[in-house]
Motif scaffolding. Structure first.
Motif, PDB file in Angstrom:
ATOM      1  N   GLN A 109     -12.239  -0.338  -1.692  1.00 57.09           N
ATOM      2  CA  GLN A 109     -11.814  -0.276  -0.307  1.00 57.09           C
ATOM      3  C   GLN A 109     -12.684   0.679   0.494  1.00 57.09           C
ATOM      4  O   GLN A 109     -12.886   0.488   1.694  1.00 57.09           O
ATOM      5  N   PRO A 122      -8.493  -2.053   6.400  1.00 62.79           N
ATOM      6  CA  PRO A 122      -7.028  -2.046   6.364  1.00 62.79           C
ATOM      7  C   PRO A 122      -6.458  -2.808   7.554  1.00 62.79           C
ATOM      8  O   PRO A 122      -6.958  -2.710   8.673  1.00 62.79           O
ATOM      9  N   GLY A 126      -2.272  -5.509   4.702  1.00 60.22           N
ATOM     10  CA  GLY A 126      -3.025  -5.022   3.550  1.00 60.22           C
ATOM     11  C   GLY A 126      -4.527  -5.090   3.794  1.00 60.22           C
ATOM     12  O   GLY A 126      -4.988  -5.451   4.881  1.00 60.22           O
ATOM     13  N   TYR A 127      -5.309  -4.731   2.784  1.00 63.93           N
ATOM     14  CA  TYR A 127      -6.761  -4.744   2.923  1.00 63.93           C
ATOM     15  C   TYR A 127      -7.283  -6.182   2.901  1.00 63.93           C
ATOM     16  O   TYR A 127      -6.853  -7.001   2.089  1.00 63.93           O
ATOM     17  N   GLY A 188      -2.843  -1.384  12.235  1.00 62.91           N
ATOM     18  CA  GLY A 188      -1.677  -1.826  11.483  1.00 62.91           C
ATOM     19  C   GLY A 188      -0.496  -2.250  12.329  1.00 62.91           C
ATOM     20  O   GLY A 188       0.530  -2.667  11.783  1.00 62.91           O
ATOM     21  N   ARG A 229      -9.749  -0.941  14.264  1.00 53.12           N
ATOM     22  CA  ARG A 229      -9.472   0.353  13.632  1.00 53.12           C
ATOM     23  C   ARG A 229     -10.011   1.450  14.541  1.00 53.12           C
ATOM     24  O   ARG A 229     -11.198   1.463  14.874  1.00 53.12           O
ATOM     25  N   GLN A 237      -7.869   7.786   6.992  1.00 56.22           N
ATOM     26  CA  GLN A 237      -8.092   7.066   5.740  1.00 56.22           C
ATOM     27  C   GLN A 237      -9.161   7.750   4.898  1.00 56.22           C
ATOM     28  O   GLN A 237      -9.034   7.859   3.680  1.00 56.22           O
ATOM     29  N   GLN A 474       4.741  -4.063   0.344  1.00 58.47           N
ATOM     30  CA  GLN A 474       4.024  -2.839   0.688  1.00 58.47           C
ATOM     31  C   GLN A 474       4.439  -1.631  -0.149  1.00 58.47           C
ATOM     32  O   GLN A 474       3.650  -0.708  -0.333  1.00 58.47           O
TER      33      GLN A 474
END
Length: 560
Positions: A109, A122, A126-127, A188, A229, A237, A474
């Motif tokens: 990741q 992300p 999810g990724y 997200g 992002r 992160q 999750q």
């Protein structure tokens, strides 16, 4: 005290029939394999995605199908229905380069490909790989002079069109419906309309075009997804910061609907009750409605609350007494009964119900906590202490999270407030300074069924949100811990409310059944202080995928 000697471990029980539907993105999954883990017992779903299987409590059911993520669920003593939603696997192997035999998922990741492009980003789901037909845009390459983010992206990736409202349409000639604008995934959080965001704060953007990339989002992403992002999220992160901090750059979008404004389907029995002219007529309506609703937990809770609100406590008690008889062996239904009593300050009756639940579930951590707490509310402090200690004696060590943290904090409160009325174990030690344990607000959330899935969002006075996820996808480790220990609760602490409002929002995703989930929220103001007080509210959760505002907290609640 004999009850405390019951083993907290697992024990053999007879099997029970479990049925349900298996779907993926709203479509039945035909011939999905349903297996009792560790046994040769298995079945498959039919043409409607329906299955039926015999399984014992504490065993695990595993749902599997080629191309979909496997789902594993621990069975409870009351589990009769499990409607399972399976998600497609994300496996873009063409974009993964293995450079060492010891790589793990988190390493992949964080790895970067050519030109500093991350291999995965992300998202709310999810990724997701940055390869395939997706388009990646660096934040530094955006048009900084554009009036909004959509126009800043325009021209930076092929196949995009931006209209006058700032909506982006993907013209890529693939399976995406090109007449529908793309949705936005900002750090997200999903938005269906173009969001306002500082272009200079954008770290990078991933444009998802193909169905294989957008299917996790469901039908709302039929026009594609613009994943953004921000630099604040990226920094968090990279530093591997764990969520419980408000040091983020996100801003609450004020997108929660107040509970009183939420549109829900009103059952016919409630409409009939509201149209009645007298309490006697209302009770007659209840008795007639029993014919069709005798096995509906929500029916009894709704009718009882109607009579509580009319100050007809005697009639509310009659309804709840019949509810207790109807569900005398169903611990999840009995929790709703206890919640209803507690919300209406019927403490002794709630205590009686928690005793019954303990007899049904002596191996569940929640049973010890609920009965101990109920004893304390009823001012039987020695019995409360014994219940808390009973749970402590079932575990070798405390994790400091989940039910362990809740029980220990309530033991602290009981010890400091009423130690002259209990015979405390000499080995139980606490800080000498009680002020170390004081908080402006302590919130305890409890839900009646272990299958409930939801997100909790806390928004501080600076308008910064923090989301706690409680879904099988999750948070599988957390939910597994709840199932193994037997608890359905969580607590949150606010040191200082400050001068503004704190908001508590919830997005509900269902419980794999056809019944609503009942959520009890207890707000303790001035926790561990002389003027401590509490408020209990119970919410019936039926509407899914809608963010609801449960509570608004401020320092006015700290004063009588």
């Amino acid at each position: 005290m004999a009850l405390l000697s019951v083993s907290f471990g697992l024990f053999a029980q007879s099997t029970q029939e479990v049925t349900g539907y298996v779907t993926s993105l709203g479509t039945p999954v035909v011939s999905a394999k349903v297996t009792v883990v560790g046994t040769e017992v298995m079945t498959a779903t039919d043409s409607r995605g329906y299955y039926t299987i015999d399984v014992a409590p504490r065993q695990e059911l595993q749902f599997s199908y080629v191309g979909l993520e496997t789902v594993t669920i621990i069975i409870e003593d009351v589990t009769k229905t499990l409607n399972v939603k399976m998600l497609p696997e994300v496996n873009d192997l063409d974009e993964v380069t293995v450079t060492t035999k010891n790589k793990n998922q988190s390493d992949c990741q964080e790895e970067f490909g050519p030109n500093g492009k991350p291999r995965k980003m992300p998202t709310a789901m999810g990724y997701i790989s940055t390869g395939g037909s997706s388009a990646y845009v660096k934040g530094a390459s955006l048009n900084q002079a554009a009036v909004d983010l959509a126009r800043a992206i325009d021209g930076r990736a092929a196949g995009l069109e931006v209209n006058s409202e700032g909506e982006i349409y993907i013209r890529a000639g693939n399976s995406i419906n090109n007449n529908i604008p793309a949705i936005w995934d900002i750090d997200g959080t999903i938005y269906t309309e173009p969001p306002f965001i500082d272009i200079a704060n954008v770290q990078d953007i991933l444009i998802l075009k193909s169905l294989s990339q957008t299917n996790r989002y469901g039908s709302m992403a039929s026009g594609g997804v613009i994943v953004v992002r921000t630099k604040g999220a990226y920094f968090s992160q990279r530093k591997e910061k764990v969520g419980k901090t408000y040091g983020n750059q996100r801003v609450y979008s004020d997108d929660a609907i107040a509970m009183e404004s939420l549109i829900t389907v009103t059952p016919q029995y409630q409409k009939n009750l509201e149209s009645s002219n007298t309490l006697e007529e209302a009770f007659s309506i209840y008795e007639k409605s029993l014919v069709n609703n005798a096995r509906d937990v929500a029916f009894y809770a709704d009718v009882a609350q109607y009579f509580y609100d009319k100050n007809a406590t005697d009639k509310a008690h009659l309804v709840l007494s019949e509810m207790e008889t109807a569900f005398e062996t169903n611990a999840e239904a009995l929790k709703v009964l206890a919640y209803t009593y507690e919300a209406n300050a019927d403490r002794e009756k709630a205590l009686s119900v928690y005793k019954k639940i303990f007899r049904l579930r002596p191996q569940y951590a929640q049973s010890y906590r609920d009965l101990g707490n109920s004893f304390a509310v009823a001012e039987n402090y020695q019995k409360a202490w014994l219940m808390y200690m009973g749970y402590m004696n079932t575990t070798d060590s405390l994790s400091g999270t989940g039910i362990d943290a809740i029980v220990y904090r309530e033991m602290e409160a009981l010890y400091f407030q009423h130690k002259d009325k209990i015979d405390a174990d000499a080995k139980f030690s606490l800080p000498e300074n009680k002020s170390e344990l004081a908080y402006d607000v302590r919130l305890v959330f409890e839900w009646n069924t272990s299958e409930a899935e939801f997100d909790l969002e806390f928004v501080n006075p600076q308008n910064q949100p923090y989301v706690v996820n409680h879904t099988l996808e999750q948070s599988p480790d957390r939910i597994r811990d709840e199932k193994l220990k037997g608890y359905t609760s969580e607590e949150f602490l606010i040191d200082d409310l400050g001068s503004g409002d704190w908001l508590v929002n919830l997005k509900y995703y269902g419980n794999k059944q056809f019944q609503p989930t009942f959520l009890k929220v207890t707000a303790y103001y001035n926790w561990q202080q002389p003027n401590q007080r509490e408020m209990v509210e119970v919410f019936k959760l039926t509407r899914q995928n809608i963010k609801m505002q449960l509570l608004k907290l401020n320092n006015r609640n700290l004063r009588y």
